[in-house]
Design an enzyme around this catalytic site. Structure first.
Site, PDB file in Angstrom:
ATOM      1  N   HIS A  41      85.817   9.907  -5.647  1.00 35.80           N
ATOM      2  CA  HIS A  41      85.407  10.662  -6.837  1.00 35.80           C
ATOM      3  C   HIS A  41      86.279  10.271  -8.033  1.00 35.80           C
ATOM      4  O   HIS A  41      85.783  10.127  -9.160  1.00 35.80           O
ATOM      5  CB  HIS A  41      85.560  12.174  -6.609  1.00 35.80           C
ATOM      6  CG  HIS A  41      84.662  12.741  -5.558  1.00 35.80           C
ATOM      7  ND1 HIS A  41      85.121  13.166  -4.335  1.00 35.80           N
ATOM      8  CD2 HIS A  41      83.328  12.970  -5.566  1.00 35.80           C
ATOM      9  CE1 HIS A  41      84.118  13.636  -3.623  1.00 35.80           C
ATOM     10  NE2 HIS A  41      83.015  13.528  -4.338  1.00 35.80           N
TER      11      HIS A  41
ATOM     12  N   GLN B 162      70.435   8.844  -1.502  1.00 36.10           N
ATOM     13  CA  GLN B 162      70.536   9.838  -2.586  1.00 36.10           C
ATOM     14  C   GLN B 162      70.501   9.156  -3.955  1.00 36.10           C
ATOM     15  O   GLN B 162      69.811   9.604  -4.884  1.00 36.10           O
ATOM     16  CB  GLN B 162      71.834  10.637  -2.439  1.00 36.10           C
ATOM     17  CG  GLN B 162      72.152  11.496  -3.652  1.00 36.10           C
ATOM     18  CD  GLN B 162      73.346  12.394  -3.462  1.00 36.10           C
ATOM     19  OE1 GLN B 162      73.234  13.434  -2.848  1.00 36.10           O
ATOM     20  NE2 GLN B 162      74.508  12.005  -3.987  1.00 36.10           N
TER      21      GLN B 162
ATOM     22  N   LEU C 157      87.403  16.762  -3.728  1.00 34.10           N
ATOM     23  CA  LEU C 157      87.437  15.431  -4.336  1.00 34.10           C
ATOM     24  C   LEU C 157      88.453  14.527  -3.642  1.00 34.10           C
ATOM     25  O   LEU C 157      89.508  14.972  -3.194  1.00 34.10           O
ATOM     26  CB  LEU C 157      87.767  15.545  -5.833  1.00 34.10           C
ATOM     27  CG  LEU C 157      86.828  16.432  -6.659  1.00 34.10           C
ATOM     28  CD1 LEU C 157      87.207  16.373  -8.136  1.00 34.10           C
ATOM     29  CD2 LEU C 157      85.369  16.048  -6.476  1.00 34.10           C
TER      30      LEU C 157
ATOM     31  N   GLY D 220      82.841  18.984  -5.057  1.00 34.54           N
ATOM     32  CA  GLY D 220      84.269  19.267  -4.891  1.00 34.54           C
ATOM     33  C   GLY D 220      84.833  18.565  -3.672  1.00 34.54           C
ATOM     34  O   GLY D 220      84.248  17.599  -3.177  1.00 34.54           O
TER      35      GLY D 220
ATOM     36  N   SER E  44      84.984   9.996   2.120  1.00 29.65           N
ATOM     37  CA  SER E  44      83.987  11.065   2.122  1.00 29.65           C
ATOM     38  C   SER E  44      84.717  12.391   2.260  1.00 29.65           C
ATOM     39  O   SER E  44      85.730  12.479   2.968  1.00 29.65           O
ATOM     40  CB  SER E  44      83.046  10.873   3.324  1.00 29.65           C
ATOM     41  OG  SER E  44      82.366  12.073   3.599  1.00 29.65           O
ATOM     42  N   SER E  45      84.182  13.416   1.604  1.00 24.76           N
ATOM     43  CA  SER E  45      84.787  14.746   1.748  1.00 24.76           C
ATOM     44  C   SER E  45      84.766  15.181   3.210  1.00 24.76           C
ATOM     45  O   SER E  45      85.633  15.920   3.669  1.00 24.76           O
ATOM     46  CB  SER E  45      84.024  15.766   0.898  1.00 24.76           C
ATOM     47  OG  SER E  45      84.015  15.334  -0.448  1.00 24.76           O
ATOM     48  N   ARG E  46      83.767  14.718   3.962  1.00 26.71           N
ATOM     49  CA  ARG E  46      83.636  15.147   5.358  1.00 26.71           C
ATOM     50  C   ARG E  46      84.629  14.435   6.276  1.00 26.71           C
ATOM     51  O   ARG E  46      84.760  14.816   7.445  1.00 26.71           O
ATOM     52  CB  ARG E  46      82.199  14.945   5.838  1.00 26.71           C
ATOM     53  CG  ARG E  46      81.232  15.943   5.192  1.00 26.71           C
ATOM     54  CD  ARG E  46      79.844  15.888   5.809  1.00 26.71           C
ATOM     55  NE  ARG E  46      79.023  17.010   5.388  1.00 26.71           N
ATOM     56  CZ  ARG E  46      78.141  16.965   4.398  1.00 26.71           C
ATOM     57  NH1 ARG E  46      77.960  15.854   3.700  1.00 26.71           N
ATOM     58  NH2 ARG E  46      77.428  18.035   4.090  1.00 26.71           N
TER      59      ARG E  46
END
Ligand code: PAF
Length: 282
Positions: A31, A155, A27, A25, A190-192
């Protein structure tokens, strides 16, 4: 059109053979670009949204990880997702989170999840949690293809090797890597990035600048020194800034094979990662 919202894993059978985009999520355009690319393949796209507790360490940001479901559903709809799977924790970990954490410790992991000493060293247990949740999601959703961003390069390599290790378990599933999407200023999405204060954005650009500088170097050692210098000039605390084989993520002697520059650096409490393919020089 609003995608079908799936919160009950038993209704996933209807989506087997889909194109799958697993997410946590929060997003962003990166994404959305994964979803659009997946939709171009012609299969219905299923997006999962699940903030997986087992891939966060005890001092990491699980509790404060941004949860933005309504906005995420709108992003999924606009990008062309057909369904969004938002499982409860019990649907993924029926025996509870503590039991799931214990289970994760014993999972067999591909070498690329334990040997490079990159994310695996900085975030012990992280890839066990990723392998655990992604394999459960693959088994529930049973996609034909799954799309992952290249920004999380280790990843991506771990998941690709995990699927190769278990060819029958995942039923011929194909992993599709997707290029990193960047802000106009070069910062990898990035979500972060939501954790960054406006005053930190300039410093955060140091990661992509360091990788660009590394692209001009003719030797891995020079590239690493240049990356460190650029990151430090931007006031970033370097966790690693290395050149590695794109495949094995192990050190290389030269640029004759495909390599990546890989960086993890901190700006206060915010941890950022980025990566770029470096040119092959023969
Ligand atoms: O990259 C992510 O968002 C997560 O690690 C993933 C692959 C969805 C597993 O939780």
């Amino acid at each position: 059109m609003r995608p079908t919202l799936i919160d009950d894993a038993s209704s996933l059978t209807a989506w087997s053979g889909c194109a799958f985009v697993p997410t946590m999520g929060a997003l962003h355009e990166g994404h959305a670009s994964l979803i659009r690319s997946a939709a171009r393949g012609g299969r219905p796209v299923v997006v999962s949204i699940f903030v997986n507790p087992t891939q966060f360490g005890p001092s990491e940001d699980f509790a404060r990880y941004p949860r933005t479901l309504e906005a995420d559903l709108a992003t999924c709809a606009a990008a062309g997702a057909a369904a969004v799977f938002v499982p409860a924790v019990e649907a993924i970990y029926p025996r509870g989170i503590d039991a799931a954490r214990e289970e994760a410790v014993n999972l067999p992991l591909p070498a690329v999840a334990t040997q490079p000493r990159l994310e695996d060293a900085c975030r012990p247990g992280h890839f066990a949690g990723v392998v655990q949740v992604v394999s459960k999601l693959f088994e529930l959703v049973r996609p034909a293809v799954a799309h992952f961003g290249e920004k999380d390069w280790q990843q991506l390599r771990v998941i690709s090797d995990m699927v190769e290790m278990h060819p029958t378990r995942f039923d011929g599933l194909r992993i599709v890597p997707e290029p990193t999407v960047r802000e106009d200023n070069g910062l990898a999405m990035s979500s972060r990035n939501r954790y960054l204060e406006p005053s930190q954005i300039e410093a955060a650009r140091g990661l992509s600048r360091a990788l660009q500088v590394a692209c001009a170097a003719q030797h891995p050692g020079t590239a690493e020194a240049l990356m460190h210098g650029t990151l430090e000039e931007h006031g970033l605390e370097v966790q690693y800034a290395v050149v590695r084989s794109a495949q094995s993520l192990m050190p290389v002697q030269g640029f004759e094979v495909p390599t990546r520059g890989l960086i993890a650096a901190k700006l206060g409490n915010v941890r950022l990662i980025d990566t770029m393919a470096l040119p092959v020089w023969r």
